[in-house]
Design a protein around this motif. Structure first.
Motif, PDB file in Angstrom:
ATOM      1  N   PRO A 189      32.655   2.286  35.629  1.00 18.98           N
ATOM      2  CA  PRO A 189      32.494   1.764  36.987  1.00 18.98           C
ATOM      3  C   PRO A 189      33.571   2.283  37.938  1.00 18.98           C
ATOM      4  O   PRO A 189      34.707   2.529  37.535  1.00 18.98           O
ATOM      5  CB  PRO A 189      32.610   0.251  36.787  1.00 18.98           C
ATOM      6  CG  PRO A 189      32.102   0.026  35.396  1.00 18.98           C
ATOM      7  CD  PRO A 189      32.601   1.205  34.620  1.00 18.98           C
ATOM      8  N   TRP A 202      29.845   4.394  41.496  1.00 19.12           N
ATOM      9  CA  TRP A 202      29.180   3.388  40.675  1.00 19.12           C
ATOM     10  C   TRP A 202      29.829   2.035  40.969  1.00 19.12           C
ATOM     11  O   TRP A 202      30.873   1.694  40.434  1.00 19.12           O
ATOM     12  CB  TRP A 202      29.284   3.741  39.202  1.00 19.12           C
ATOM     13  CG  TRP A 202      28.446   2.851  38.328  1.00 19.12           C
ATOM     14  CD1 TRP A 202      27.444   2.019  38.727  1.00 19.12           C
ATOM     15  CD2 TRP A 202      28.528   2.727  36.908  1.00 19.12           C
ATOM     16  NE1 TRP A 202      26.889   1.367  37.652  1.00 19.12           N
ATOM     17  CE2 TRP A 202      27.540   1.789  36.514  1.00 19.12           C
ATOM     18  CE3 TRP A 202      29.331   3.314  35.932  1.00 19.12           C
ATOM     19  CZ2 TRP A 202      27.356   1.435  35.186  1.00 19.12           C
ATOM     20  CZ3 TRP A 202      29.143   2.962  34.611  1.00 19.12           C
ATOM     21  CH2 TRP A 202      28.160   2.024  34.247  1.00 19.12           C
ATOM     22  N   GLY A 203      29.192   1.295  41.819  1.00 19.03           N
ATOM     23  CA  GLY A 203      29.695   0.020  42.305  1.00 19.03           C
ATOM     24  C   GLY A 203      29.085  -0.212  43.673  1.00 19.03           C
ATOM     25  O   GLY A 203      29.546   0.317  44.679  1.00 19.03           O
ATOM     26  N   PHE A 204      28.003  -0.965  43.707  1.00 18.48           N
ATOM     27  CA  PHE A 204      27.146  -1.122  44.885  1.00 18.48           C
ATOM     28  C   PHE A 204      27.823  -1.980  45.951  1.00 18.48           C
ATOM     29  O   PHE A 204      28.355  -3.055  45.671  1.00 18.48           O
ATOM     30  CB  PHE A 204      25.843  -1.775  44.428  1.00 18.48           C
ATOM     31  CG  PHE A 204      24.751  -1.820  45.455  1.00 18.48           C
ATOM     32  CD1 PHE A 204      23.810  -0.819  45.528  1.00 18.48           C
ATOM     33  CD2 PHE A 204      24.658  -2.888  46.338  1.00 18.48           C
ATOM     34  CE1 PHE A 204      22.786  -0.868  46.453  1.00 18.48           C
ATOM     35  CE2 PHE A 204      23.645  -2.948  47.263  1.00 18.48           C
ATOM     36  CZ  PHE A 204      22.700  -1.949  47.332  1.00 18.48           C
ATOM     37  N   LEU A 262      29.587  -4.620  41.845  1.00 20.10           N
ATOM     38  CA  LEU A 262      28.190  -4.721  41.407  1.00 20.10           C
ATOM     39  C   LEU A 262      27.773  -3.391  40.782  1.00 20.10           C
ATOM     40  O   LEU A 262      27.363  -2.468  41.481  1.00 20.10           O
ATOM     41  CB  LEU A 262      27.280  -5.065  42.591  1.00 20.10           C
ATOM     42  CG  LEU A 262      27.580  -6.376  43.323  1.00 20.10           C
ATOM     43  CD1 LEU A 262      26.606  -6.562  44.493  1.00 20.10           C
ATOM     44  CD2 LEU A 262      27.493  -7.556  42.373  1.00 20.10           C
ATOM     45  N   ILE A 263      27.877  -3.303  39.467  1.00 16.32           N
ATOM     46  CA  ILE A 263      27.469  -2.068  38.794  1.00 16.32           C
ATOM     47  C   ILE A 263      26.033  -2.159  38.292  1.00 16.32           C
ATOM     48  O   ILE A 263      25.394  -1.137  38.038  1.00 16.32           O
ATOM     49  CB  ILE A 263      28.416  -1.716  37.638  1.00 16.32           C
ATOM     50  CG1 ILE A 263      28.425  -2.814  36.571  1.00 16.32           C
ATOM     51  CG2 ILE A 263      29.820  -1.465  38.168  1.00 16.32           C
ATOM     52  CD1 ILE A 263      29.185  -2.442  35.310  1.00 16.32           C
ATOM     53  N   ASN A 264      25.527  -3.384  38.118  1.00 17.18           N
ATOM     54  CA  ASN A 264      24.156  -3.606  37.649  1.00 17.18           C
ATOM     55  C   ASN A 264      23.422  -4.530  38.611  1.00 17.18           C
ATOM     56  O   ASN A 264      24.037  -5.328  39.317  1.00 17.18           O
ATOM     57  CB  ASN A 264      24.150  -4.248  36.259  1.00 17.18           C
ATOM     58  CG  ASN A 264      24.748  -3.375  35.172  1.00 17.18           C
ATOM     59  OD1 ASN A 264      25.420  -3.847  34.281  1.00 17.18           O
ATOM     60  ND2 ASN A 264      24.511  -2.080  35.245  1.00 17.18           N
ATOM     61  N   ALA A 265      22.100  -4.418  38.610  1.00 15.36           N
ATOM     62  CA  ALA A 265      21.241  -5.325  39.376  1.00 15.36           C
ATOM     63  C   ALA A 265      20.091  -5.750  38.471  1.00 15.36           C
ATOM     64  O   ALA A 265      19.443  -4.894  37.845  1.00 15.36           O
ATOM     65  CB  ALA A 265      20.695  -4.642  40.629  1.00 15.36           C
ATOM     66  N   PHE A 287      20.675  -6.757  47.236  1.00 17.25           N
ATOM     67  CA  PHE A 287      19.876  -5.619  46.795  1.00 17.25           C
ATOM     68  C   PHE A 287      18.525  -5.491  47.507  1.00 17.25           C
ATOM     69  O   PHE A 287      17.832  -4.487  47.320  1.00 17.25           O
ATOM     70  CB  PHE A 287      19.625  -5.711  45.290  1.00 17.25           C
ATOM     71  CG  PHE A 287      20.877  -5.814  44.471  1.00 17.25           C
ATOM     72  CD1 PHE A 287      21.786  -4.775  44.445  1.00 17.25           C
ATOM     73  CD2 PHE A 287      21.147  -6.946  43.714  1.00 17.25           C
ATOM     74  CE1 PHE A 287      22.946  -4.858  43.681  1.00 17.25           C
ATOM     75  CE2 PHE A 287      22.298  -7.050  42.952  1.00 17.25           C
ATOM     76  CZ  PHE A 287      23.202  -6.000  42.932  1.00 17.25           C
ATOM     77  N   GLY A 323      17.689   2.999  39.616  1.00 16.96           N
ATOM     78  CA  GLY A 323      18.890   2.577  40.321  1.00 16.96           C
ATOM     79  C   GLY A 323      18.635   2.289  41.781  1.00 16.96           C
ATOM     80  O   GLY A 323      17.536   2.526  42.297  1.00 16.96           O
ATOM     81  N   THR A 356      27.021   4.368  47.501  1.00 23.15           N
ATOM     82  CA  THR A 356      27.301   3.503  46.353  1.00 23.15           C
ATOM     83  C   THR A 356      25.994   3.208  45.621  1.00 23.15           C
ATOM     84  O   THR A 356      24.915   3.230  46.226  1.00 23.15           O
ATOM     85  CB  THR A 356      27.967   2.187  46.788  1.00 23.15           C
ATOM     86  OG1 THR A 356      27.021   1.371  47.509  1.00 23.15           O
ATOM     87  CG2 THR A 356      29.171   2.454  47.687  1.00 23.15           C
ATOM     88  N   ALA A 377      23.935   1.139  41.988  1.00 19.21           N
ATOM     89  CA  ALA A 377      23.907   0.196  40.872  1.00 19.21           C
ATOM     90  C   ALA A 377      22.775   0.582  39.934  1.00 19.21           C
ATOM     91  O   ALA A 377      21.760   1.155  40.364  1.00 19.21           O
ATOM     92  CB  ALA A 377      23.710  -1.240  41.363  1.00 19.21           C
TER      93      ALA A 377
END
Length: 261
Positions: free
Chosen positions: A34, A63-65, A79-82, A93, A140, A155, A157
């Motif tokens: 991340p 990598w980090g929304f 926020l690396i995942n959603a 998102f 993504g 950025t 995720a």
């Protein structure tokens, strides 16, 4: 979730996989973490009137929304995942899910099997990759964030979904995998609303990935060479789910019940 992944394919392989007209050279990366830049593929609508085809372009994104409405990134969580099940409704998102879906190029990802709470065991890392090798495309989301001084940063995720049965032995979530035949539909944010691509955000088939137990080298971001993917054993055998532990039975009263931790 997806907290580390790898991209060791050559630029030429990535270019062919995603149908890119051009791509800049890049080195193999074995331990992407991340906040680091990741390679994403975005769709661009051609500007000619009446032409609805989609171009694809490769670019780097952090990598980090960061949603556009964030005032101070220092006060906003990474926020690396959603979660794909709720991304279309979440304030962070929602806009990106509708307008800025992307593909994230990877060779596979890392996941850790966590021991039960209270256990003295360490988390066990696994390298999870397509059985046949090659490149995998994660679904993504992209957001271009503008800071107070006018600087822009792309950025991103990784979208996740419930794990299939094989991955669930290691972790209960996995990245969304978009198949090559679905690339155009996924990237076509002009015509395809989130509800139209919801079917693409299902767990990967059971036989798509293999999981290889590896050493703790991957835990440190500074370890960025191929040694982080070397198997710790020759065989994938993640622990089975822990069975409940029964307390020692005290001399029972008439109403006592056997209790579980």
């Amino acid at each position: 979730m997806c907290g580390r992944f790898s991209l060791t394919a050559t630029p030429e392989e990535v270019q062919e996989m995603f149908g890119l007209e051009e791509i800049e050279d890049f080195p193999p990366r074995y331990n992407i973490a991340p906040t680091q830049p990741i390679l994403i593929i975005a769709g661009d609508r051609r500007r000619e009137e009446g032409d609805n085809r989609t171009d694809r372009r490769a670019l780097l994104a952090r990598w980090g929304f960061l949603p556009g409405w964030v005032k101070d990134p220092a006060d906003f969580p990474l926020l690396i995942n959603a979660r794909s099940e709720t991304a279309a409704e979440k304030a962070s998102f929602r806009a990106a899910m509708r307008h800025r879906r992307v593909l994230i190029a990877a060779s596979g990802f890392y996941e850790w099997h966590r021991p039960p709470k209270g256990s003295n065991e360490k988390s066990t890392p696994y390298w999870i990759k397509p059985k046949g090798g090659g490149i995998v495309a994660f679904g993504g989301l992209l957001e271009t964030y503008m800071s107070a001084d006018g600087a822009e940063i792309d950025t991103a995720a990784v979208l996740t979904t419930a794990a299939n049965q094989m991955i669930a032995r290691v972790h209960d979530r996995m990245p969304v995998v978009i198949r090559p035949e679905d690339f155009s539909r996924w990237l076509d944010c002009l015509n395809q609303e989130p509800r139209h691509v919801a079917d693409l955000m299902a767990p990967a088939p059971e036989d798509y990935f293999e999981a290889i137990r590896i050493s703790d080298l991957v835990n440190k971001v500074a370890n960025s060479g191929p040694e982080v993917q070397e198997p710790a054993t020759d065989e994938f055998a993640p622990p089975e789910p822990a069975k409940p532990v029964r307390k020692a039975k005290a001399p029972p009263a008439a109403s006592d019940q056997l209790k579980l931790f």
